[in-house]
Design an enzyme around this catalytic site. Sequence first.
Site, PDB file in Angstrom:
ATOM      1  N   HIS A  22     -60.650 -57.258 -47.009  1.00 58.53           N
ATOM      2  CA  HIS A  22     -59.211 -57.345 -47.332  1.00 58.53           C
ATOM      3  C   HIS A  22     -58.428 -58.334 -46.458  1.00 58.53           C
ATOM      4  O   HIS A  22     -57.509 -57.958 -45.756  1.00 58.53           O
ATOM      5  CB  HIS A  22     -58.544 -55.967 -47.286  1.00 58.53           C
ATOM      6  CG  HIS A  22     -58.904 -55.117 -46.089  1.00 58.53           C
ATOM      7  ND1 HIS A  22     -58.855 -55.570 -44.791  1.00 58.53           N
ATOM      8  CD2 HIS A  22     -59.326 -53.824 -46.021  1.00 58.53           C
ATOM      9  CE1 HIS A  22     -59.223 -54.605 -43.981  1.00 58.53           C
ATOM     10  NE2 HIS A  22     -59.512 -53.533 -44.704  1.00 58.53           N
ATOM     11  N   ASP A  78     -60.263 -52.317 -52.411  1.00 61.08           N
ATOM     12  CA  ASP A  78     -59.972 -51.404 -51.294  1.00 61.08           C
ATOM     13  C   ASP A  78     -59.290 -50.141 -51.825  1.00 61.08           C
ATOM     14  O   ASP A  78     -58.299 -49.671 -51.255  1.00 61.08           O
ATOM     15  CB  ASP A  78     -59.125 -52.068 -50.206  1.00 61.08           C
ATOM     16  CG  ASP A  78     -59.075 -51.224 -48.923  1.00 61.08           C
ATOM     17  OD1 ASP A  78     -59.807 -50.215 -48.840  1.00 61.08           O
ATOM     18  OD2 ASP A  78     -58.315 -51.583 -48.015  1.00 61.08           O
ATOM     19  N   ARG A 135     -64.311 -41.088 -51.036  1.00 58.88           N
ATOM     20  CA  ARG A 135     -63.969 -39.813 -50.348  1.00 58.88           C
ATOM     21  C   ARG A 135     -64.983 -38.701 -50.667  1.00 58.88           C
ATOM     22  O   ARG A 135     -66.072 -38.734 -50.216  1.00 58.88           O
ATOM     23  CB  ARG A 135     -62.549 -39.351 -50.701  1.00 58.88           C
ATOM     24  CG  ARG A 135     -61.495 -40.464 -50.701  1.00 58.88           C
ATOM     25  CD  ARG A 135     -60.990 -40.767 -49.322  1.00 58.88           C
ATOM     26  NE  ARG A 135     -59.776 -41.556 -49.382  1.00 58.88           N
ATOM     27  CZ  ARG A 135     -59.453 -42.512 -48.495  1.00 58.88           C
ATOM     28  NH1 ARG A 135     -60.263 -42.805 -47.502  1.00 58.88           N
ATOM     29  NH2 ARG A 135     -58.328 -43.178 -48.592  1.00 58.88           N
ATOM     30  N   HIS A 191     -65.616 -52.758 -52.125  1.00 56.74           N
ATOM     31  CA  HIS A 191     -64.803 -52.036 -51.132  1.00 56.74           C
ATOM     32  C   HIS A 191     -64.024 -50.880 -51.775  1.00 56.74           C
ATOM     33  O   HIS A 191     -62.919 -51.060 -52.272  1.00 56.74           O
ATOM     34  CB  HIS A 191     -63.834 -53.028 -50.471  1.00 56.74           C
ATOM     35  CG  HIS A 191     -63.156 -52.474 -49.265  1.00 56.74           C
ATOM     36  ND1 HIS A 191     -62.822 -53.249 -48.178  1.00 56.74           N
ATOM     37  CD2 HIS A 191     -62.719 -51.230 -48.958  1.00 56.74           C
ATOM     38  CE1 HIS A 191     -62.244 -52.504 -47.268  1.00 56.74           C
ATOM     39  NE2 HIS A 191     -62.155 -51.274 -47.718  1.00 56.74           N
TER      40      HIS A 191
HETATM   41  O1  DOR Z   1     -55.162 -48.943 -46.149  1.00 53.81           O
HETATM   42  C1  DOR Z   1     -56.269 -48.582 -45.779  1.00 53.81           C
HETATM   43  N1  DOR Z   1     -56.787 -47.392 -46.147  1.00 53.81           N
HETATM   44  N2  DOR Z   1     -56.996 -49.398 -45.002  1.00 53.81           N
HETATM   45  C2  DOR Z   1     -58.145 -48.986 -44.433  1.00 53.81           C
HETATM   46  O2  DOR Z   1     -58.754 -49.745 -43.740  1.00 53.81           O
HETATM   47  C3  DOR Z   1     -58.629 -47.597 -44.635  1.00 53.81           C
HETATM   48  C4  DOR Z   1     -58.142 -47.084 -45.907  1.00 53.81           C
HETATM   49  C5  DOR Z   1     -58.380 -45.609 -46.082  1.00 53.81           C
HETATM   50  O3  DOR Z   1     -59.517 -45.151 -45.896  1.00 53.81           O
HETATM   51  O4  DOR Z   1     -57.445 -44.898 -46.474  1.00 53.81           O
HETATM   52 ZN    ZN Z   2     -60.864 -49.808 -46.984  1.00 57.06          ZN
HETATM   53 ZN    ZN Z   3     -60.081 -51.633 -43.887  1.00 55.38          ZN
END
Ligand code: DOR
Ligand code: ZN
Ligand code: ZN
Length: 431
Positions: free
Chosen positions: A226, A295, A54, A50
Amino acid sequence: MLRDDELTTANILIEDSSIQKISKLPPSNRPDTKIDASRLIAIPGLIDVHVHLRDMELAHKETFETGTQAAAAGGFTTVLDMPNTKPPTINRDRLAEKISKAKGRIYSNVGFQAALVEDPAELRAMSKEGAIAFKLYLNKALETFDAADDNSLRKALDAARDARAMVTVHAEDGVAIHAIQEKSRAEGRGSVRDFLEAHKPEFEVSAVRRILELSKNHALRVHICHISTPEGVRLVRKNGIATCEATAHHLLANDRIFLKQGTRAICVPPIRREAYRRKLWSMFAKGWVDILASDHAPHTLEEKTKTNAWEAAPGLPGLETTLPVMHTQVARNAISLRRLVDATATLPAKIFGLHRKGRLAVGFDADIVLLDPKAKIKIEPSNFFSMAKYSPFAGMRCVGRAAYTIVNGSIVAEGGRIIGPAAGSIVRRTD
Ligand code: DOR
Ligand code: ZN
Ligand code: ZN
């Protein structure tokens, strides 16, 4: 090296980017490069399922280069990129474009998650192009169809089942959260507390319950991203087929972080209270939470630092902190090294079907971390390779880090520095 539950001494011979031999005795032929790892522990390269790399129109937040350098420096040899990019990964052409843009620029292996869409032909096309899994945002982050509507969601789940694809889920009830958020905004409120009040733990639990219920008759593999609530984990375990991941920030930080970092520590789902964190940790330690994922969600500091919490971009970088902060728990005997390796390599490879990854064995890809279990480091965001120079763990003293990160047989990172080439390859779904 870590073999089963034991540490043993061995020579690992790498040739043509894969592991050729593991033996007690040194190999008879002289290798071109030799690393003396007698004080280090060889573990499989970490796999982060995860990550938000970008790039493209969000290259001011992170690029394929900076994101994968962060990965390699942090011990991750493979990462799975998320589809909520600009433009989003919602069809075969977008996926093909992303793959071609990433090629030659990546320091770790990269696989792609695409967005879950309703059209079965498009899902199959993306699957054929190599999409590893399909992401469903129940929090309205990427509306490829009306996921709030059970019938639309069923249709998309049917399509995923037909494509024999795995569905990964951001499980938060976006409709309920949105309603509270709009009311709060209209009343001129916007503190971090207001934000946390909207992103209630109950809204995660209800979303987990809903997706598990809807996926039941679809014989579908669902993976909850998450996860931050013990009740959510219980529902996943009760389901029997579904799996889940947790992040280091949900496992190790609690909401006191907002007193120190304010809106900078905002992510979704948010970092919870201590009682949630403690239970989540004990479930992770027991293996009830399958995977540890970062994440990694980079934003600029300017986007993070706002007086109004509703304006702050949610997301925290994690590629360069996850291994040190979690290994510190190994050093304290809070979890075993085996559990950490299972959660970051063995199980990610197994659950996401990444063949020849996640294990140190002959014939497997030479994606290896030589872990220095004694290294003392301090988390210093200004030194990150990631463009996101902030962290909920800023200032934390940790024990353990990747001394060497080897990707496809090339030494890419050594002692926290990038020394090697962009040796990563694109990882595709192969079955
Ligand atoms: O905190 C987060 N940021 N949760 C998400 O689901 C998306 C992610 C993001 O792309 O910045
Ligand atoms: Zn995410
Ligand atoms: Zn998410």
